[in-house]
Structure formats: C-alpha cells, structure tokens
Design an enzyme around this catalytic site. Structure first.
Site, PDB file in Angstrom:
ATOM      1  N   TYR A 105     -14.066  27.764 -36.604  1.00 14.94           N
ATOM      2  CA  TYR A 105     -15.362  27.094 -36.552  1.00 14.94           C
ATOM      3  C   TYR A 105     -15.183  25.703 -37.144  1.00 14.94           C
ATOM      4  O   TYR A 105     -14.075  25.185 -37.220  1.00 14.94           O
ATOM      5  CB  TYR A 105     -16.363  27.989 -37.335  1.00 14.94           C
ATOM      6  CG  TYR A 105     -17.801  27.585 -37.245  1.00 14.94           C
ATOM      7  CD1 TYR A 105     -18.480  27.636 -36.023  1.00 14.94           C
ATOM      8  CD2 TYR A 105     -18.491  27.152 -38.372  1.00 14.94           C
ATOM      9  CE1 TYR A 105     -19.810  27.265 -35.949  1.00 14.94           C
ATOM     10  CE2 TYR A 105     -19.822  26.790 -38.295  1.00 14.94           C
ATOM     11  CZ  TYR A 105     -20.477  26.842 -37.083  1.00 14.94           C
ATOM     12  OH  TYR A 105     -21.798  26.475 -37.004  1.00 14.94           O
ATOM     13  N   ARG A 158     -22.884  16.342 -26.893  1.00 12.02           N
ATOM     14  CA  ARG A 158     -22.909  15.917 -28.293  1.00 12.02           C
ATOM     15  C   ARG A 158     -22.237  17.007 -29.115  1.00 12.02           C
ATOM     16  O   ARG A 158     -22.876  17.789 -29.792  1.00 12.02           O
ATOM     17  CB  ARG A 158     -24.360  15.697 -28.744  1.00 12.02           C
ATOM     18  CG  ARG A 158     -24.510  14.955 -30.054  1.00 12.02           C
ATOM     19  CD  ARG A 158     -25.314  15.753 -31.065  1.00 12.02           C
ATOM     20  NE  ARG A 158     -24.543  16.885 -31.573  1.00 12.02           N
ATOM     21  CZ  ARG A 158     -25.004  17.799 -32.407  1.00 12.02           C
ATOM     22  NH1 ARG A 158     -26.233  17.775 -32.818  1.00 12.02           N
ATOM     23  NH2 ARG A 158     -24.242  18.802 -32.837  1.00 12.02           N
ATOM     24  N   LYS A 176     -19.046  29.673 -31.854  1.00 16.94           N
ATOM     25  CA  LYS A 176     -20.346  30.164 -32.337  1.00 16.94           C
ATOM     26  C   LYS A 176     -20.446  31.673 -32.109  1.00 16.94           C
ATOM     27  O   LYS A 176     -20.947  32.421 -32.949  1.00 16.94           O
ATOM     28  CB  LYS A 176     -21.485  29.463 -31.597  1.00 16.94           C
ATOM     29  CG  LYS A 176     -21.566  27.967 -31.872  1.00 16.94           C
ATOM     30  CD  LYS A 176     -22.488  27.654 -33.028  1.00 16.94           C
ATOM     31  CE  LYS A 176     -22.378  26.189 -33.426  1.00 16.94           C
ATOM     32  NZ  LYS A 176     -23.135  25.835 -34.597  1.00 16.94           N
ATOM     33  N   GLU A 248     -26.812  24.623 -27.477  1.00 11.45           N
ATOM     34  CA  GLU A 248     -25.938  24.077 -28.518  1.00 11.45           C
ATOM     35  C   GLU A 248     -25.356  22.729 -28.119  1.00 11.45           C
ATOM     36  O   GLU A 248     -24.834  22.574 -27.008  1.00 11.45           O
ATOM     37  CB  GLU A 248     -24.787  25.073 -28.764  1.00 11.45           C
ATOM     38  CG  GLU A 248     -23.948  24.764 -29.975  1.00 11.45           C
ATOM     39  CD  GLU A 248     -24.689  25.002 -31.288  1.00 11.45           C
ATOM     40  OE1 GLU A 248     -25.328  26.050 -31.447  1.00 11.45           O
ATOM     41  OE2 GLU A 248     -24.620  24.107 -32.156  1.00 11.45           O
ATOM     42  N   ASP A 249     -25.459  21.792 -29.025  1.00 10.93           N
ATOM     43  CA  ASP A 249     -24.783  20.496 -28.893  1.00 10.93           C
ATOM     44  C   ASP A 249     -25.131  19.750 -27.603  1.00 10.93           C
ATOM     45  O   ASP A 249     -24.256  19.169 -26.943  1.00 10.93           O
ATOM     46  CB  ASP A 249     -23.265  20.651 -29.090  1.00 10.93           C
ATOM     47  CG  ASP A 249     -22.930  20.971 -30.554  1.00 10.93           C
ATOM     48  OD1 ASP A 249     -23.871  21.182 -31.344  1.00 10.93           O
ATOM     49  OD2 ASP A 249     -21.743  21.011 -30.896  1.00 10.93           O
ATOM     50  N   ASP A 271     -30.002  25.521 -31.538  1.00  8.87           N
ATOM     51  CA  ASP A 271     -29.372  25.711 -32.840  1.00  8.87           C
ATOM     52  C   ASP A 271     -29.361  24.440 -33.669  1.00  8.87           C
ATOM     53  O   ASP A 271     -29.523  24.472 -34.887  1.00  8.87           O
ATOM     54  CB  ASP A 271     -27.939  26.199 -32.600  1.00  8.87           C
ATOM     55  CG  ASP A 271     -27.239  26.596 -33.871  1.00  8.87           C
ATOM     56  OD1 ASP A 271     -27.899  27.173 -34.752  1.00  8.87           O
ATOM     57  OD2 ASP A 271     -26.025  26.347 -33.982  1.00  8.87           O
ATOM     58  N   ASP A 272     -29.155  23.306 -33.013  1.00  7.91           N
ATOM     59  CA  ASP A 272     -29.043  22.047 -33.761  1.00  7.91           C
ATOM     60  C   ASP A 272     -30.393  21.573 -34.274  1.00  7.91           C
ATOM     61  O   ASP A 272     -30.475  20.847 -35.256  1.00  7.91           O
ATOM     62  CB  ASP A 272     -28.392  20.976 -32.884  1.00  7.91           C
ATOM     63  CG  ASP A 272     -27.056  21.466 -32.383  1.00  7.91           C
ATOM     64  OD1 ASP A 272     -26.163  21.663 -33.204  1.00  7.91           O
ATOM     65  OD2 ASP A 272     -26.926  21.705 -31.163  1.00  7.91           O
ATOM     66  N   ASN A 444     -21.260  16.829 -39.141  1.00  4.47           N
ATOM     67  CA  ASN A 444     -20.011  17.557 -38.880  1.00  4.47           C
ATOM     68  C   ASN A 444     -19.169  16.819 -37.854  1.00  4.47           C
ATOM     69  O   ASN A 444     -19.711  16.090 -37.035  1.00  4.47           O
ATOM     70  CB  ASN A 444     -20.342  18.943 -38.308  1.00  4.47           C
ATOM     71  CG  ASN A 444     -21.091  19.790 -39.294  1.00  4.47           C
ATOM     72  OD1 ASN A 444     -20.749  19.843 -40.461  1.00  4.47           O
ATOM     73  ND2 ASN A 444     -22.156  20.433 -38.822  1.00  4.47           N
TER      74      ASN A 444
HETATM   75  O1  LIG Z   1     -21.259  23.608 -35.387  1.00  2.00           O
HETATM   76  C1  LIG Z   1     -21.549  23.287 -36.559  1.00  2.00           C
HETATM   77  O2  LIG Z   1     -20.758  23.279 -37.490  1.00  2.00           O
HETATM   78  C2  LIG Z   1     -22.973  22.943 -36.862  1.00  2.00           C
HETATM   79  C3  LIG Z   1     -23.611  22.404 -35.662  1.00  2.00           C
HETATM   80  O3  LIG Z   1     -24.253  23.089 -34.898  1.00  2.00           O
HETATM   81  C4  LIG Z   1     -23.345  21.011 -35.297  1.00  2.00           C
HETATM   82  O4  LIG Z   1     -22.823  20.248 -36.126  1.00  2.00           O
HETATM   83  O5  LIG Z   1     -23.628  20.677 -34.153  1.00  2.00           O
HETATM   84 MG   LIG Z   2     -24.279  22.308 -32.960  1.00  4.83          MG
END
Ligand SMILES: O=C([O-])CC(=O)C(=O)O
Ligand SMILES: [Mg+2]
Length: 595
Positions: A105, A158, A176, A248-249, A271-272, A444
């Site tokens: 991760y 992203r 994830k 996600e992202d 999630d973000d 991150n």
């Molecule tokens: O993935 C991770 O560490 C946390 C997150 O969702 C991101 O930074 O987009």
């Molecule tokens: Mg993310």
C-alpha cells in the site's frame, strides 16, 4: 462467509489435481500440503518431501522480504506470493501488518504504479478500456467469480499525489482490495479491482514502450460519463445494487460529480472524499482528547492547504459532526471553522476563480486585512474588484504563510501534494500562539507530504499534534530546555483506517446505499478505539496492529446505521436484528489452510 475451519477437505472442494492445483493460488498450499492431501491430490513427487506448516512458511517469506534490496522488490515479491498462495499471503500480511502495509500500500504502491508496465507479471482484476464501450456487461462475465461484493474502481487520473498515471494506476485498486481482505476481513474472492482505462494525458506514459494502457489521450465530457454509467449499470445488472463500488483516485473535476450521480443508483462512495474525511475527523476527535488542546471543534479554526476532494470532504464532515453534536447553530457557523488555501491563495468571499464547491468555504475578510496580508492578485494592479459583484472586495493573493498569520489557525491540514509546504517559519509561528498546534500532513505518498513527522515536532518545540497520510518512523527528540528525550509515534491518518471496515459493514448489512451518516459513525468508531497510551505517545489513532478490531467496530457502526436508516437487507444477531461486535468477528475472513 464460512470460516475455513468448517470447510470440507480440500479434495472434496475441487476437482483440480497435481500441478494444476499447485498453480491455483486460491487452493495452493505449497509445502504445507499434508501427507494425506499429497496422496489424494496427486501431489506426490511434485513437492519436496518435508511438510511445513504455515508458521514455517511465514518465516521463510519474512526472511526473503527482509533480504530484498528495495521496497519495490518487496512489493514484487509480495504480489508474486499473492499470485501463487493467497491464504499464505494474507496470513503473512495480517500477522505483520505494520511492517508490510507500506509495501503493498502507500507509499510503495505509488512507485509500483509509476513502474506498473515494467514490473507487470500476471494480470489481476478487470481492465475495462474505452475500446470496450458498448460491451462492458460482457466483460464482467469474463470475471471468474460468481459473486462480487466490493469493487474498487479508478480511471487513474489522480493516483495518490502523483497525478495522471493512466492504466498504470491499477496498482491502487489492487492494493486497496488487499487491505479490504487483510484489514477488513472481506473474503478475497468477493473483491474485484477495476481499471476504467479512458487514456491518459501523461505523455511519458504514452511514450513508454511498456505502458500497459490505451494509447490515446483521455476521453472527456459526455462520452466519459456515458462510459462510467455503462460500467455502473453493468455492475448493477450482474451483481445487484448492493455490490459496493469504491471510487478511487479520480481527478477532482470528476470525483464529486460521479459520486453524486451514482450514489443513489448503486451502493458506492468516494474514498478520497469520504473515506479520507472519516479518518481525518477521527484524528481530529483524537486530537481534541490530547492534553492542552481545546476539547471542542467549535473552539478551533482549521486551515486547509489544498481544496480538492480530500480537503472539502474533511471540512464537510467536520461541519456535519458539529451540527449533529450541537456545536454550531447552523451550517454557515460550522463552515466558518474551516478555511482553505488553494493554488491561487486564500479563498475568501468575493475572490475570483472560486468553484461552487469551494465557494461554500469562502468567508468574509475585511478589505483592510486583505490589503495588509495579500499581494496583488492580477499581476500588478492589485485593487481590482471581484467580477462577481462584490465590488468592495479587493482581489489579493494571500499565500499559505500569510493566511496563517492572518487567521492564526489552531490546526493546519495539508491536502496539497506539495512537499515541504509546512515550513519552519509557518509551524514555529503556529507554536508561538498555540500551545499544541494540530498539524496533519495528509498528502501521499511520503514524497508529497507537506512536512515530515520530525519537522512537525522539531519546528514546534515538540508540541505539535501530528498525523500524516503516509507512514513515518517514530521520532525521538528533546524539546528546548527539556530534560529528557521524548519519543513520538506519529499516527497515520490514512483512509485505510476506514474503508476496509466501512465496506465490511456495508457487506455485512447488505446495505443498498452508503450514506454520509455512516462516515460520521465510522469516524466515531475509530476515535473510540484511541487509548490513553496512544495519546501519550502522540498518536491520535489506534495502532495499526489493532486494525482488524478497528475495522470490525467500524463495520458494526456502519451496519447498524444502515439498519436504522432502512437500507439494510440483512440482519444481525443483536436485539431487533441489529449487528454486534461478535457478528463482525465471526464474519471476518481468517486465512488458514482448512481442516
Ligand atoms: O491511497 C492512500 O494512501 C490514500 C488515498 O486514498 C490517496 O492518497 O489517494
Ligand atoms: Mg485515493
């Protein structure tokens, strides 16, 4: 989700025999196959004579991992293990979660995405490309599992703070979902990583001969929306509306719209926006319990650096919490606690170039203060009125440091992906008026963090209440004039504390919708697990070793909120069908080799 302990002997579970069995990661046990299994399954001679148990196998895996030269090598080794012996992979990950999570991760997964085409060995998950539009439903039929409960989908635009990585972003949904299993307790076969490949604007990727995705620039606009909709409807058709989709992202420009558009069509969340918000709120609630920190949110002023999905999501949840707990009379009053600096400086009422999303947090600032703290925003003339009719508002650009001096926030929350943005000058200034400044550097991976843990403590004379999105090692420092060295264990305010438990709760309840109220409850559940000893060591989160228990508690909270709101289609063993902690523990996947 029956536990492996109750399963039939492996020779009754499968018709596979011999080498084919060894090549099936879900069934393979390597040298742990017993004498009887070897006999019945045609494995004699295909394995060395010695039978090892899982403990011995674990020892071998850890020995090999610790010998690797780089973190990326560790990632590759771990994924190889996953692809040959799933149960062992998850056992190793669960039992060494603090040590191994940074490899599968954040932060290593970021590097794995950047190198995805180069380290690619075996495909995992579904790659749904724009070239397959019109037949997405058929692609879902190619997935071998009949029953999927949780999907993590990205379009790779992203990836963490690393930007557009196109199809190489697939490492994120994979990572994830590994945490869904290891930390949440979802059965591995119920999880599905999805890459919605609509091209990329990353020309380095497009020029790379090993780039794995579609060789085209991103599809945008109506075509893009129609493609995502086709995917959502295909999922609904195949696995039903309860099949959870975690977005996600996605880039900000799409993240909010997709969330709103589909959250009542399919059980889904971003999630973000929401997962990160729940974790950050949990961290803030933990911070409020620290000695010498004002104990209510309304006594604080938070300054966000970055006004993207994460920052706005956190602020919205802070507002929801304050309203629910009577800390503010109305939404406007609660929002006043949250201020934002984006790429054009402080957001204030009347400033030009503020989107509707951000405008909710554009607060009034007296003109003289803008003039005092800002610089000309228009490249020279300085005093031009806003185009939106707020004629008396001067257009001034107020950088982060000036915003800190002007607003004197109690908490600084970094969601900017700009490393080193929290400078010595900013943090030491905060420490000059605030006994214990809250400093959350959430961007991150580690390379994008607004400051390191050491910097946060050093620049504030060891008084910061610090948390970060990516992990940092413990910090040992001596405060000025302090007699003894202090050891701080910085907490990881990463959505990994939240989404595995949230998803598990939704699956446990068979919820048809993922509501905002569930995230408030999730945040409370995480905060409720923080012990006095965590706070003493500077940590506003429970230790990662407790992540399975944390997830189980989140799951119960989320499932019961689904139950209360009428979205649950399953019931638990508690009063009136509510869910209990025992329910969650019982349903959690526990990787062992059967009988
Ligand atoms: O993935 C991770 O560490 C946390 C997150 O969702 C991101 O930074 O987009
Ligand atoms: Mg993310």
């Amino acid at each position: 989700m029956s536990s492996a302990k109750q399963r039939a002997p492996i020779w009754e579970q499968t018709r596979l025999r011999g080498v084919e069995l060894l090549r099936n990661p879900r069934l393979n046990r390597g040298m742990a196959f017993t004498e009887e299994e070897r006999e019945r399954l045609g494995l004699r001679g295909l394995l060395p004579a010695r039978v090892l148990d899982m403990e011995a196998q674990k020892m071998r895996i850890m020995e090999n991992l610790r010998r690797c030269a780089t973190d990326l090598d560790r990632y590759v080794q771990l994924i190889s293990l996953l692809q040959r012996n799933e149960a062992l992979f998850f056992r190793v990950l669960i039992d060494n979660v603090t040590e191994l999570m940074p490899y599968v991760y954040t932060p290593t997964v970021g590097e794995a995405c950047q190198r995805f085409g180069h380290i690619f060995k075996t495909p995992r998950g579904l790659f749904i490309s724009y070239a397959d539009r019109g037949r997405v439903r058929q692609l879902l039929d190619n997935w071998p599992e009949a029953d999927v409960s949780v999907i993590v989908a990205t379009d790779g635009e992203r990836i963490l703070g690393l930007g557009d990585l196109g199809a190489s972003g697939m490492g994120i949904p994979i990572g994830k979902l590994l945490l869904y299993v290891a930390c949440g307790g979802i059965m591995p076969e119920k999880t599905l990583p999805v890459m919605l490949d609509v091209g990329t604007e990353n020309f380095e990727m497009l020029d790379d001969p090993l780039y794995p995705g579609l060789l085209q620039r991103r599809v945008r606009g109506e075509e893009y929306d129609a493609f995502v909709e086709e995917f959502v409807l295909a999922v609904k058709d195949k696995w039903g509306e309860k099949c959870l989709i975690q977005w996600e992202d996605f880039a900000n420009a799409n993240a909010f719209r997709l969330l709103q558009r589909f959250r009542h069509v399919q059980c889904s969340f971003n999630d973000d926006i929401q997962g990160t918000a729940a974790v950050a709120l949990a961290g803030l609630l933990g911070a409020l319990r620290m000695p010498r920190v004002p104990s209510q949110l309304r006594q604080h002023r938070f300054l966000f650096y970055g006004a993207g999905s994460a920052g706005l999501g956190i602020a919205d949840l802070i507002v929801a919490y304050m309203l629910k707990h009577g800390e503010a009379a109305d939404e406007a009053e609660a929002r006043e606690r949250c201020w934002f600096v984006d790429s054009k400086g402080l957001i204030y009422r009347g400033r030009a170039l503020v989107t509707d999303e951000k405008a909710r947090y554009a607060h009034a600032v007296p003109a003289e203060r803008l003039l005092e703290h800002g610089t000309a925003a228009d490249g020279g003339h300085g005093n031009v009125a806003a185009a939106d009719g707020a004629r008396t508002t001067p257009q001034r650009r107020i950088e982060l440091e000036d915003a800190v001096r002007m607003l004197r926030p109690t908490g600084l929350i970094g969601v900017s992906t700009i490393p080193k943005a929290f400078t010595h000058s900013i943090l030491s200034y905060m420490a000059s008026y605030q006994e214990r400044p809250i400093v959350f550097a959430l961007s991150n991976p580690t390379s994008k963090s607004e400051c390191t843990a050491r910097e946060a403590y050093e620049f504030t004379d060891a008084r910061a209440v610090f948390a970060s999105g990516s992990p940092f090692d413990p910090v040992v420092i001596r405060a000025e004039g302090g007699a003894e060295e202090q050891r701080f264990l910085p907490g990881q305010a990463n959505n990994s504390y939240c989404f595995p438990g949230c998803g598990f709760g939704v699956v446990m309840a068979g919820a048809t919708c993922f509501t905002d109220a569930m995230f408030l409850d999730a945040a409370n559940a995480v905060a409720g697990m923080v012990q006095a000893e965590d706070l003493e060591s500077g940590r506003v989160f429970p230790p990662l070793e407790k992540i399975r228990e944390v997830s189980a508690r989140i799951a119960v909270a989320v499932a019961n909120e689904a139950h209360r709101a009428g979205y649950a289609t399953k019931s638990g063993s508690g009063p009136k069908g509510t869910f209990t902690f025992e329910d969650a523990c019982q349903w959690q996947y526990d990787p062992v080799y059967g009988i």
